[in-house]
Design a protein around this motif. Structure first.
Motif, PDB file in Angstrom:
ATOM      1  N   MET A  71      78.786  41.445  33.818  1.00  0.00           N
ATOM      2  CA  MET A  71      80.250  41.282  33.715  1.00  0.00           C
ATOM      3  C   MET A  71      80.869  40.681  34.974  1.00  0.00           C
ATOM      4  N   GLU A 119      86.974  39.790  27.792  1.00  0.00           N
ATOM      5  CA  GLU A 119      85.881  39.011  27.200  1.00  0.00           C
ATOM      6  C   GLU A 119      86.126  38.756  25.715  1.00  0.00           C
ATOM      7  N   PHE A 122      78.948  43.377  23.318  1.00  0.00           N
ATOM      8  CA  PHE A 122      78.814  42.611  24.565  1.00  0.00           C
ATOM      9  C   PHE A 122      77.348  42.566  25.001  1.00  0.00           C
TER      10      PHE A 122
END
Length: 100
Positions: free
Chosen positions: A97, A55, A77
């Motif tokens: 995710m 990511e 995140f």
């Protein structure tokens, strides 16, 4: 998806989740997710680290140990995805995710 297959395999052993390893995120996989937090070690931590790295988050090394770098990347995140930024990877974080 290979990452989801790895999660399912990891949840089956040592957590005895009894999941069918199909590589798709679903209700059974979400229900079987265990909490991963600072100090955790093992495959699920490594998968978390790899997902954060992919990511674009910097966390140090992918070493299967949930340390300060992983905690910091996870916090960023969670904030970026409007999740509870508690620095703990649980059902909501893993769903964000991996659910497509």
């Amino acid at each position: 998806m290979k990452q989801i297959r790895s999660i399912q395999k990891t949840l089956n052993s040592p957590y005895a989740a009894g999941l069918i390893v199909v590589g798709k995120w679903g209700a059974q996989t979400k229900a079987a997710i265990v909490t991963v937090e600072k100090g955790a070690k093992g495959n699920l931590t490594w998968i978390l680290q790899a997902a954060l790295y992919l990511e674009g988050y910097t966390l140090g090394s992918l070493d299967s140990v949930f340390g300060k770098g992983t905690e910091s990347a996870l916090y960023k995140f969670q904030k970026a995805r409007s999740l509870s930024a508690d620095k703990i990877a649980g059902k909501a974080t893993f769903t964000e995710m991996f659910a497509a």
